[in-house]
Design an enzyme around this catalytic site. Structure first.
Site, mmCIF file in Angstrom:
data_model
loop_
_atom_site.group_PDB
_atom_site.id
_atom_site.type_symbol
_atom_site.label_atom_id
_atom_site.label_comp_id
_atom_site.label_asym_id
_atom_site.label_seq_id
_atom_site.Cartn_x
_atom_site.Cartn_y
_atom_site.Cartn_z
ATOM 1 C CG HIS A 264 -1.788 1.181 1.380
ATOM 2 N ND1 HIS A 264 -3.118 1.175 1.034
ATOM 3 C CD2 HIS A 264 -1.530 2.442 1.809
ATOM 4 C CE1 HIS A 264 -3.639 2.376 1.248
ATOM 5 N NE2 HIS A 264 -2.695 3.163 1.727
ATOM 6 C CD GLU A 265 1.657 3.743 3.678
ATOM 7 O OE1 GLU A 265 1.930 4.806 3.081
ATOM 8 O OE2 GLU A 265 0.591 3.594 4.309
ATOM 9 C CG HIS A 268 0.330 6.310 -0.659
ATOM 10 N ND1 HIS A 268 -0.665 7.079 -1.217
ATOM 11 C CD2 HIS A 268 -0.263 5.610 0.348
ATOM 12 C CE1 HIS A 268 -1.816 6.843 -0.574
ATOM 13 N NE2 HIS A 268 -1.596 5.952 0.376
ATOM 14 C CD GLU A 294 -5.567 5.752 0.470
ATOM 15 O OE1 GLU A 294 -4.759 6.703 0.622
ATOM 16 O OE2 GLU A 294 -5.492 4.702 1.123
HETATM 17 ZN ZN ZN Z 1 -3.057 5.286 1.842
#
Ligand code: ZN
Length: 503
Positions: A264-265, A268, A294
């Site tokens: 997830h990170e 980003h 996101e």
């Molecule tokens: Zn996030």
């Protein structure tokens, strides 16, 4: 080059540098800072933020922008300079429209509210935070009032993080999403639960971290311009395009946290590392909005990172790292466990499907509070009612109910939650657009090759940074406005197959 443009760049660079320094102090605070340093660190960060704010509202900057307006108007619409002037103007207006005494009062109130919440939540004492939250609703309404001309009182608050996305877009979109999710969740509830015991074994943290470190570099995360550290609440932070740091956490009893949290990170981070280096030091060197940002964490975490194709490549490697735990667990068992759906009380632990319900509930309650249709005193009961109706679970207390998330006790009421679900919806929309353009992408993923997907995202999303407003960026990249079709198709296809459902 226009001389005033040069001056503008220098002024904006100074503001960015101060904010980057404050950000680095924050990163240090959450990673390596000795505990006794807290009070001094809070003061140092406040000092940097104060100077940066002064520079952001400097009337000189306003005059410079006035002088640049005619120049910017003469530029072609797609020009970087025009976008830079437009965004600098928007940021300046935002910073100057809100009176400084309001900023100070609201900041003070938020600090007090947060402090009260840290005491009220463990004690399960909503009455303690209720008067604070009532004031926060007033402050949030007052904040919106500094930006007159809105359709809905939440619109200015949403604009801060998701520019141009209005309640009139979100309310019908989220209602449609709830309508679509309900039959899916009901059908899944009738099926036997997936066994996810394979993820709940003892997994030494060091080996988990070594594995995810390799994995995110394989996806394209550049360690020459980044690093990975452990924190209790993971986030990604950027001090320049050349320094995008990822944080993560790991649990020795549950593999999900490090595995999917890190992917997830990394999503980003790939976005931030992919921004055009020419934008460095300007307000263009950021993601387009919280929803678009996101969408990238979700695309990599869920659409890619929880797919069967992805684990076809990575699972044998994971088995090599954890032979005692996984040697006898087939890929299919692991894949199913990673996608188990189970309605629960806690947003941050939610699966891909129910996560959106957590967000929709919060979003609608925020609107009710701002519109004055719901009193803060009635919020705990309204929360329980929505959870009963939408997820079929009822929190036994307010600790895991209305006091669960820090958002309302740390910031404004309104504007803080919508980005998560916009991101989920867009994750499928962007991915489908990439696959339409490059039909080899699904086969690539199965071979552990991500260059083609990353390349498409860089070309169509990442490199533009904040140059295009989110609504325009989505249309340019995917050929259509933000809409649910791709996301609902993706969910039905994936979970229909996983749970043996018929639509
Ligand atoms: Zn996030």
């Amino acid at each position: 080059m226009n001389e005033n443009m040069q001056l503008l760049r220098e002024r904006l660079q100074e503001i960015r540098d101060l904010n980057a320094a404050a950000g680095l102090l924050y990163w240090d605070q959450t990673t390596y800072m000795p505990p006794a340093a807290s009070p001094a660190r809070a003061r140092q960060m406040a000092t940097l933020r104060r100077i940066s704010h002064q520079k952001s509202v400097d009337p000189e900057l306003g005059r410079l922008l006035d002088e640049l307006d005619p120049y910017a108007e003469g530029l072609p619409p797609g020009s970087d300079d025009a976008a830079l002037v437009r965004l600098a103007r928007r940021d300046y207006e935002r910073a100057t429209r809100v009176p400084s005494d309001f900023v100070a009062r609201f900041a003070q109130h938020r600090a007090e509210t947060f402090e009260a919440w840290t005491r009220a939540r463990p004690a399960d004492d909503f009455a303690l935070v209720q008067p604070y939250l009532e004031k926060t609703v007033q402050y949030s309404r007052e904040m919106a009032g500094f930006f007159p001309g809105y359709e809905h009182i939440a619109d200015p608050l949403i604009d801060f993080s998701d520019y141009g996305i209005k309640v009139s877009i979100l309310r019908p979109l989220f209602a449609e999403l709830r309508q679509g999710l309900r039959p899916l969740l009901q059908a899944i509830a009738k099926k036997p639960p997936i066994d996810d015991a394979c993820l709940r074994q003892t997994y030494p943290v060091e080996q988990q971290l070594a594995f995810v470190r390799e994995l995110v570099q394989h996806l394209g995360y550049d360690m020459q311009r980044g690093r990975i550290d452990l924190v209790p609440h993971p986030y990604t932070t950027m001090f320049s395009i050349y320094d995008v740091r990822l944080t993560t956490r790991a649990s020795a009893e549950l593999l999900n946290e490090a595995l999917f949290g890190t992917i997830h990170e990394a999503g980003h981070s790939l976005y931030d590392q992919g921004i055009d280096p020419a934008f460095e030091g300007t307000p263009l060197a950021r993601g387009a909005s919280s929803g678009v940002h996101e969408s990238q964490s979700r695309l990599w975490e869920n659409v890619v990172g929880r797919s069967r194709a992805f684990w076809t490549f990575f699972y044998p490697r994971l088995q090599q790292v954890f032979p005692d735990q996984l040697a006898n667990v087939p890929l299919e068992t692991f894949y199913r466990a990673a996608n188990k759906v189970q309605p629960g009380l806690i947003r941050v632990n939610a699966d891909e499907l129910t996560y959106n319900m957590h967000i929709i509930i919060r979003f609608e309650l925020e609107l009710d509070l701002l519109e004055g249709r719901l009193a803060v005193a009635d919020l705990p009961e309204a929360w329980r009612e929505r959870y009963r109706r939408d997820l079929g679970v009822v929190p036994p207390d307010d600790r895991d109910g209305v006091m669960q998330d820090m958002h309302w006790y740390y910031g404004s009421v309104g504007g803080g939650f919508q980005g998560y679900t916009i991101g989920n919806i867009l994750s499928a929309q962007f991915f489908n657009a990439a696959v339409r353009a490059e039909d080899e992408i699904p086969a690539d993923i199965e071979r552990g090759e991500f260059g083609r997907l990353l390349g498409w995202l860089q070309e169509n999303v990442y490199r533009h940074g904040r140059k295009f407003d989110p609504v325009e960026l989505v249309e340019r990249a995917t050929g259509r406005p933000l809409q649910l079709d791709d996301y609902m198709d993706y969910l039905w296809k994936k979970y229909g197959e996983l749970y043996g459902l018929e639509k």
